[in-house]
Structure formats: C-alpha cells, structure tokens
Write an enzyme that holds these catalytic residues in place. Sequence first.
Site, PDB file in Angstrom:
ATOM      1  N   ALA A  96       0.871  -1.172   0.000  1.00 20.33           N
ATOM      2  CA  ALA A  96       0.000   0.000   0.000  1.00 20.33           C
ATOM      3  C   ALA A  96       0.906   1.219   0.000  1.00 20.33           C
ATOM      4  O   ALA A  96       1.972   1.188   0.587  1.00 20.33           O
ATOM      5  CB  ALA A  96      -0.896   0.007   1.238  1.00 20.33           C
ATOM      6  N   CYS A  97       0.510   2.293  -0.654  1.00 19.15           N
ATOM      7  CA  CYS A  97       1.487   3.305  -0.982  1.00 19.15           C
ATOM      8  C   CYS A  97       0.900   4.698  -1.048  1.00 19.15           C
ATOM      9  O   CYS A  97      -0.302   4.898  -1.004  1.00 19.15           O
ATOM     10  CB  CYS A  97       2.094   2.989  -2.358  1.00 19.15           C
ATOM     11  SG  CYS A  97       2.409   1.253  -2.657  1.00 19.15           S
TER      12      CYS A  97
END
Length: 828
Positions: free
Chosen positions: A25-26
């Site tokens: 996740a970013c």
Amino acid sequence: MPRFPLNHAMPRPQGLYHPSQEHDACGVGIVADIQGRRTRSILDRALSCVCQLAHRGALDADAKSGDGAGVLTQIPTKLLRREVEKLGHQLYGEGDLGVGFFFLPPQDKYAQAHIRRIAEEVITRRGLVSLGWRVVPVNPRILGEKASLSAPRIEQLLVARPDAKKLSDDAFEMTLFLARNEIEHRCATDRTPPFYIPSFSSRTIVYKGMLTGTQLKSFYLDLQDPAYETALAVFHQRYSTNTFPTWPLAHPFRMVAHNGEINTLRGNRNWVHAREADLSHPGLDPADLPLLHPIIQPGGSDSSSLDNAFELLSISGRGPLHAMLMLVPSAYRSEDSFSPDVRAFYEYHECLNEPWDGPAALAFSDGKIVAACLDRNGLRPARYKITKDGLFLMGSEVGIGNIPEKSVIEKGRLAPGEIIAVDTIHKKLLRDADIKKFIASEKPYGQWVKDGLQTLSSPTPQLPPVPPDLTSTLLSFGYSEEELKVVLLPMIQKSEEATGSMGDDAALAVFSRRARLFYQYFRQLFAQVTNPPIDPIREKLVMSTAVYLGIRPNWLTDGPEHVQLLRLDSPVISPAELPAILSRKESHLRSKTISVLFPVSGGVDAFQKRLRQINEEATAAVQAGISILCLSDRGTTAEETSLPMLLAVSSVHHSLIRAGLRMRTSLIADTADCRDVHHFACLISFGASAVSPYLVWELAARWQAEGALPDLDTTKIISAYRQAVDKGLLKIMSKMGICMLSSYHGSQLFEAVGIGPTLIQEHFTGTPSQVGGIECAQLADETIRRHTEGYAAAGASTERLPDAGVYRWRRDGETHAITPPAIQALQA
C-alpha cells in the site's frame, strides 16, 4: 521463453509462506508543467512531495531501509548530453538518446560483463548505436543494512538513434522495448544471475530503490544535479504490507505507479497468459513476438503486472490514455452523463478485455502525457491542484507540494472512474470528459458493437419434464434431503441464498468419511490487505454478472471481429436457453457438446482415461473452429457416471491455455452436480463462462408438480433461482473487491484444502494448496463410491433422500466438532 522473476530476492516458498502472496500500500502522485516546459523545479517539487509521503511508507527496524521510493521523469537530456560527451560522442537530436537503466548483480563482475556484452550486441543488431555505459553516481552510505546488502550495481546504457528520418520517435521507442525484452530473454537463457531493468526508453527514466522518500535524492546524486530538467514526474512511496521489500519492486515501474491493490490479479494474469498465443501486430516482426512472452514478468507484484500489460498495450499503438481506459474502465452502465459513443467504447472493450479491478489510484506516463485515474469504486484518494503559472499537482495526500493557496486557481479530486492528464507536447490539461470523448471517437466502436454483439433473447420460460429416475440421479450426484430443504428450496422461494449461523464445524471434505462433492475441497479467498469490502447492494450500479461467449481475437489490434460475441446477462442458463445457445447458426458461434461420462466398471483407469480424452476432444474441437464448448454430464446410469464437473472444466481450461487455444472458445458446464452459489463460483472462477444446472430445473419441475411451489409459475421459478445465484455471486465477488463477473471469471480465487500437488499442477495450475491431500486416484474412488452408493440407496428407497447432516448434526450424518455427546461430556 524464459524471463527473470522479479521476486528472486525474496525467500523461497516454505511452510505457509509463498512469495506470490506479497502485497503493498502506498502514496503516489504526479507533478507537471501544463506548458511542457522542462525545468529543474518540477523535479524538486516531485522530490519534495515524495518526502511528504514518508508516513505512507515503511521502515525496517534499523530505521533506514525503506520499502521503496522512486520517481519517473522525462529523459534529462541536458544532464546526459554532458555524459555522452564524456564518453567521446556527440548528441545531435533531442529525441535521439535512449537510456537503459540496469540493476546488475552486485558482486559478480563476470556476470556484469556478460550482461553488458549481450545488451550491446542486441542494440547493435537492432540498428541502434551503443554510446557506452555509465556508472550511476550514488551515495551508499545513507542506506540501511538490509537495503545495502541487497543493493544492485546501478549502471546506465546510453543508446543513440542513428537516423531520425528512418526511425521515427514511436519506432525508436518500440525498438528499445523489444531490445530490453531480448536482453532479458538472452540473459535468462544463459542463466546469468537475475538482474532488472527499471526503464529502457527514449522518453522516460526511472530512479528508484529500496529507499525512503527522504533518501531518494540523497542516494541518487543525479537527482541533485541542476542540469536535471523535466516537464513531468511521477513519484511514489511504497509500504509493503507484511511482505519483503526488494529493489525491483519499488515504484514507479516502467510506466505506472499505483496506490492500492488489484483484486482481480490472478485472473488477469491467467487471461493475459492465455492471450499470448494469439498476439500479432502489423508493427511487430513475427520473429519478435516470442520476446513478449511471458507478458507478465513472473514474481512481480500486482502493480508490476498491471504495468507489464499497460506498457504492451500503450507501446503497440493504443497510447497510454486508451490503454488505461481499457484496463481500468468506468462503470459506464450507471453513468448517465456518458454519450452513446463513450458507452460503445466501453462496451466494445468489455468484450476484448476483463477489467483490472482495484481499489486503485494510478499515476502513469509515457514521457509525453502524464495522467492519473481512479478505478470504478474510487476507494483511493486522488486530489489535485492547478496554479496560475501552469503547474499541475496530484497526490494521494492533502497538502503535499507546499503550494501557496493564493497561487491555486483550481483544486479538486478525482471521482470514481475519472481520469485527468497533462499533454506536455500539445500543452494542454485534458479533462475526463474530453479524454473519453476523444478516445471513443477514434474508431467506429458503436457500429462494431451494433453489428457484432448479440444478446441472448429470452425464449419462453419452461421447465423440463420430470424424469422417471430423478431420485437415482439425485443420489448419484450427492443430493440430500437436508440440502433440498435448507439450501435449494429457499433459493427458489425467496430469490436469495439461504443464510445460517453458528459457523461451519463439519469435517473438512478430505477428512470426511463420506464421499463429499469436489467443490467442497475449495475455499473462497477474500481480500486481506487494505481493501474495504464492497457492499453488493449499495454498489449494485458498478457491479455486473454479464458474461460473453465466443472467440476473443488478437489483443493488440482493434476491429469488428472483437465483438462477434453472444452476451448473457447472467451465467445461469435456463432450460430453454441452452438449446438456443447451442443451436446458433453463426460461423463464429459454432458449438460442440462433450460428454464427461465414464464407465463405473473401469474404475480409476477409466476416470483418468476419460479426463485425458475430454482434453484431447476439446483441443481438436477448438482447432476445428468450435467457439462454444459445452461439457455435459447428462445421461448417467447405474453403469456410467460423471467426472466431477469442476475437475473437467478446470482441466480443459488449463489444457487449452497450454495449447494456446483458450481465447478461441468459451466453456459452458451443463451439469447436475452444481446447485448452490459456491458451486457456481467454483465453476466460473476455474474457467466456465456459464452454467446450466439441469438437475435443479428437473427438481423444480417435480416440486411444481407436487404443489410445493404454489405461488410461483415457471417464469418466477427460473427467475427466482437465477436471482438467488446472481446475488450470491455478487456477494462472493464483493469479499474480494471485484465488481465484474468477467473479472472473476477464470480468476481461480480459491485455495484448495486437501488436494495433492500433482492434481493441482495438472488440472488447477497456480491454485494454492498449502497442506496437500488427495490425488486423482482418490478423487476417482470418491466419485465412483458416491455414485454406487447413490444407486444402491435408490434401489432400496425410491422417494426419500437421506439427511446428510452437513448443516445440522444428525446421528448418522456428517461428523461435527460440536455434538450432543461432546456437550454432555463437557457438562459431566
């Protein structure tokens, strides 16, 4: 042909761990000058933004090794022109320089030299000029221990186009793309240590690594050089969720940076692989086509896989905006604002390509256009600002970029399915409606859809006659009185799947003393990372159970032949619809029915022989032009029984993929053993486009004749059961965050519990089975035993079915963990 896996630095599969389960996740964003002016300030802004995404990344315990950070920009020509001159050459044209960015094996100098030699040979053979290698200046002292231990040797290969008149900009980019693939293939064939090429382009370059956003500029000294100028940048900070970060898996990839997950990933990868055999393109030499295989680089993340598919579609002529609208489509059926042309565009591509469903916020660039979009659900943030001096900035966080509010002339956020772009060549900000209108007008998609796509007309609803041996067939396929009352009858009476409580404490199928249905060896997966589940009731407008039957031609071209398909609004086929499908006269909708029956007396050998035969018959039929294959288990007798339909469907599905024929046909399961929602989900997930549950229809006909369904006529009975199955499928899809049944189709989003490695590898390729279990011989024994016991019971009692005790404890039923004797023992 071989390709290096991207996850070569991760641990090997062991115990319950497998590197294919990696997720991340970013934080992501883009910055661009709308006027296309190349300046140092655009890079500075991007580097500042990625530092402000530090909370979206992760750190090792040493507080230095990051999960990954990077930036994609245009080629910094001013900086690299200086480097070209140091190598003794001169750069004559702005677009004549291509740069290959290499992560080489760090300690093996012989392997480094071998990779360099192959790269130079490939470049020369393709008519380009190698200007030499450049060691990228870095500061390794800032790295954490783990990042330092896994750090590659980082070099750039500078490549020149000898003649712009003979090799256009697009052709130059395609040549570099093919050269990169050939280098990877040749090195993999020579068994060099794994390496990675983050970018190889005349337009873009990617600086990334196992860094934090704050380390990025400090590590790559190029990013500190005042001569580094660009008009656009894509930036990214990675957070690997319970996974192992690596240098290659940092973002951006070659064109894409991604915040979120691709929930449909397994199916997307399977279908891209199935398409490889049919690929062709007028701009590609047939001898180069094998270089594209596999399109999806093994060992990659969901984001890298999307990047692989996106890059091929973009570079083969569609362009980045078209390719992204194709791969991540809007929910066009629920958008009243869309014009007929835009709707036709999406309907056309729904026939050509299954969606890559998010949740996803995507930033991408080909060096000319930089853009961002959200998937149809819009469950990731994407906020943008436009300033007076023509700066465009989009990010996944509020406040990044440090832009004074007084300079902002517009700010907003992307809505679900929306896209926005900056065209630095034509110096334009491209809005969602304009992009979709322009792309949809490029070709006559509306006319192609009108002329080619057919929707199955609704024949007069009818139920089949009740066969005299119905009870024998029910027993042979494992039906029980409990299942009829608890599962099937409520589905027809209430138009929805039956629900229960208190969990499932029955024995696993592999441990059961009874011959359980093969479906019960599979458990549905669900999204486990950062995804909120979809509410299939509230999100009904973005979900669909439509499926398509027919041939899926070459993925890289467009034309009317791509929509010569038959559309079904539901995968549940009624008794009158099956003959209507199988009797089509169109040459592109020819069908063939293959029986999956085998003689009981032949035992395990007959079971395995018939399984091989149906694969051979399916292959021969598709080679002969059959585009709809119906696998049927009708006609069972005391002497003949059926292969499990799930096994037959999945085996044919994978056999056709291996033969390079899968996209030329659709599979229909005409079966008695499928009756509840889980069974439908299994069949569709493992390759069936539609299912005809004929024994359910026969059973409904008996109930109707007996007066068990007094308030329902034939039309309502068929509609109610179909609605129950469709709603159940949407509920299952929602747990994985999937909106379209076409994306769930072939996804294999199940894990096997109690199935051995040989059976998995040969017939359910790629499906996880952590603990092993039965093989084909044991499955054959179970199938024959259930059939034999069923016919024996039918001979003893012609009407009443046994109560299997799967859903409720029964003295002579299935074993449960919680039983009256167990409770009595606890209370004693």
